[in-house]
Motif scaffolding. Structure first.
Motif, PDB file in Angstrom:
ATOM      1  N   GLU A   1      14.754   0.949   5.815  1.00 27.12           N
ATOM      2  CA  GLU A   1      13.663   1.889   5.563  1.00 27.12           C
ATOM      3  C   GLU A   1      13.194   2.549   6.864  1.00 27.12           C
ATOM      4  O   GLU A   1      12.950   3.763   6.893  1.00 27.12           O
ATOM      5  CB  GLU A   1      12.489   1.179   4.888  1.00 27.12           C
ATOM      6  N   GLN A   2      13.066   1.759   7.912  1.00 27.02           N
ATOM      7  CA  GLN A   2      12.618   2.314   9.193  1.00 27.02           C
ATOM      8  C   GLN A   2      13.667   3.248   9.786  1.00 27.02           C
ATOM      9  O   GLN A   2      13.330   4.281  10.370  1.00 27.02           O
ATOM     10  CB  GLN A   2      12.270   1.187  10.173  1.00 27.02           C
ATOM     11  N   GLU A   3      14.941   2.898   9.638  1.00 25.40           N
ATOM     12  CA  GLU A   3      16.010   3.777  10.124  1.00 25.40           C
ATOM     13  C   GLU A   3      15.988   5.102   9.377  1.00 25.40           C
ATOM     14  O   GLU A   3      16.181   6.169   9.974  1.00 25.40           O
ATOM     15  CB  GLU A   3      17.366   3.090   9.973  1.00 25.40           C
ATOM     16  N   GLN A   4      15.737   5.033   8.058  1.00 18.06           N
ATOM     17  CA  GLN A   4      15.667   6.258   7.259  1.00 18.06           C
ATOM     18  C   GLN A   4      14.467   7.105   7.675  1.00 18.06           C
ATOM     19  O   GLN A   4      14.566   8.324   7.786  1.00 18.06           O
ATOM     20  CB  GLN A   4      15.597   5.926   5.768  1.00 18.06           C
TER      21      GLN A   4
ATOM     22  N   THR B   1       8.758   0.016  15.385  1.00 16.43           N
ATOM     23  CA  THR B   1       8.882  -0.999  14.342  1.00 16.43           C
ATOM     24  C   THR B   1      10.303  -1.543  14.294  1.00 16.43           C
ATOM     25  O   THR B   1      10.511  -2.760  14.173  1.00 16.43           O
ATOM     26  CB  THR B   1       8.486  -0.420  12.971  1.00 16.43           C
ATOM     27  N   LEU B   2      11.280  -0.662  14.413  1.00 18.54           N
ATOM     28  CA  LEU B   2      12.686  -1.102  14.445  1.00 18.54           C
ATOM     29  C   LEU B   2      12.951  -2.022  15.631  1.00 18.54           C
ATOM     30  O   LEU B   2      13.641  -3.043  15.487  1.00 18.54           O
ATOM     31  CB  LEU B   2      13.614   0.114  14.535  1.00 18.54           C
ATOM     32  N   GLU B   3      12.427  -1.662  16.782  1.00 20.44           N
ATOM     33  CA  GLU B   3      12.621  -2.492  17.973  1.00 20.44           C
ATOM     34  C   GLU B   3      12.038  -3.886  17.763  1.00 20.44           C
ATOM     35  O   GLU B   3      12.642  -4.883  18.168  1.00 20.44           O
ATOM     36  CB  GLU B   3      11.986  -1.831  19.201  1.00 20.44           C
TER      37      GLU B   3
ATOM     38  N   GLU C   1       9.732  -8.837   1.708  1.00 21.62           N
ATOM     39  CA  GLU C   1      10.958  -8.024   1.684  1.00 21.62           C
ATOM     40  C   GLU C   1      11.945  -8.630   2.671  1.00 21.62           C
ATOM     41  O   GLU C   1      11.546  -9.131   3.727  1.00 21.62           O
ATOM     42  CB  GLU C   1      10.674  -6.585   2.118  1.00 21.62           C
ATOM     43  N   PRO C   2      13.238  -8.549   2.370  1.00 25.66           N
ATOM     44  CA  PRO C   2      14.233  -8.993   3.350  1.00 25.66           C
ATOM     45  C   PRO C   2      14.202  -8.094   4.586  1.00 25.66           C
ATOM     46  O   PRO C   2      13.868  -6.908   4.510  1.00 25.66           O
ATOM     47  CB  PRO C   2      15.566  -8.837   2.612  1.00 25.66           C
ATOM     48  N   LYS C   3      14.537  -8.663   5.710  1.00 23.54           N
ATOM     49  CA  LYS C   3      14.522  -7.921   6.969  1.00 23.54           C
ATOM     50  C   LYS C   3      15.442  -6.707   6.896  1.00 23.54           C
ATOM     51  O   LYS C   3      15.109  -5.624   7.396  1.00 23.54           O
ATOM     52  CB  LYS C   3      14.947  -8.839   8.113  1.00 23.54           C
ATOM     53  N   SER C   4      16.590  -6.853   6.234  1.00 24.54           N
ATOM     54  CA  SER C   4      17.550  -5.747   6.148  1.00 24.54           C
ATOM     55  C   SER C   4      16.967  -4.541   5.418  1.00 24.54           C
ATOM     56  O   SER C   4      17.223  -3.393   5.793  1.00 24.54           O
ATOM     57  CB  SER C   4      18.833  -6.209   5.457  1.00 24.54           C
ATOM     58  N   VAL C   5      16.153  -4.787   4.385  1.00 22.69           N
ATOM     59  CA  VAL C   5      15.528  -3.686   3.647  1.00 22.69           C
ATOM     60  C   VAL C   5      14.526  -2.960   4.540  1.00 22.69           C
ATOM     61  O   VAL C   5      14.499  -1.719   4.589  1.00 22.69           O
ATOM     62  CB  VAL C   5      14.839  -4.208   2.362  1.00 22.69           C
ATOM     63  N   LEU C   6      13.709  -3.724   5.254  1.00 26.09           N
ATOM     64  CA  LEU C   6      12.739  -3.107   6.161  1.00 26.09           C
ATOM     65  C   LEU C   6      13.431  -2.315   7.262  1.00 26.09           C
ATOM     66  O   LEU C   6      12.989  -1.219   7.629  1.00 26.09           O
ATOM     67  CB  LEU C   6      11.825  -4.171   6.767  1.00 26.09           C
TER      68      LEU C   6
ATOM     69  N   LYS D   1       7.954   9.272  14.016  1.00 29.03           N
ATOM     70  CA  LYS D   1       9.233   8.879  14.610  1.00 29.03           C
ATOM     71  C   LYS D   1       9.032   7.735  15.599  1.00 29.03           C
ATOM     72  O   LYS D   1       9.771   6.753  15.580  1.00 29.03           O
ATOM     73  CB  LYS D   1       9.861  10.080  15.311  1.00 29.03           C
ATOM     74  N   LYS D   2       8.026   7.864  16.436  1.00 28.02           N
ATOM     75  CA  LYS D   2       7.761   6.829  17.441  1.00 28.02           C
ATOM     76  C   LYS D   2       7.379   5.518  16.758  1.00 28.02           C
ATOM     77  O   LYS D   2       7.826   4.440  17.168  1.00 28.02           O
ATOM     78  CB  LYS D   2       6.653   7.286  18.382  1.00 28.02           C
TER      79      LYS D   2
END
Length: 129
Positions: A76-79, A44-46, A68-73, A38-39
């Motif tokens: 994925e990190q949000e998921q 990574t999202l930040e 990969e497009p930034k939106s895909v990454l 989670k951390k």
């Protein structure tokens, strides 16, 4: 006859205690792992949020990096973050259940040993190796 029944009950309770303690430690370890995931996803999202949208971003797959497009990454990190939170809450529930079960077994062991002082003396005289 009652002495043998108490000894059998003690061995059964001892087995349950060992099993419950083992499961409890496994759940604690899983919680620790999920909190790390989670951390990592949060950090990574930040970092991704600070990167401009038109920047090339790469996803690591083993030892390979794939564009990969930034939106895909980000998605994925949000998921991963959501999945980790869900798993942690589920594991917390399991941990609470195991704590209650462990307390019940401890109470039953104490009660059994108070009812049969001879069994308690016999157990205390055994040497642990």
């Amino acid at each position: 006859m009652a002495d043998e029944a108490n000894r059998t009950a003690f061995l059964e309770l001892q087995g349950r205690m060992i099993e419950t303690t083992s499961k409890f430690k496994q759940v604690q370890n899983q919680i620790r792992i999920k909190e790390g995931e989670k951390k990592r996803a949060f950090l990574t999202l930040e970092e991704l949020r600070q990167v401009p949208d038109d920047t090339n971003t790469y996803k690591s797959i083993g030892r390979t990096f794939v564009l990969e497009p930034k939106s895909v990454l980000m998605s994925e990190q949000e998921q991963k973050l959501k999945d980790s939170e869900t798993a942690i809450s589920s594991l917390q529930t399991s941990k609470e259940y195991l704590e209650k079960h462990k307390s019940e077994v401890e109470f039953n062991l104490r009660e059994l040993l108070q009812q049969d002082p001879a069994l308690a003396r016999q157990i205390m005289s055994m040497s642990v190796m």
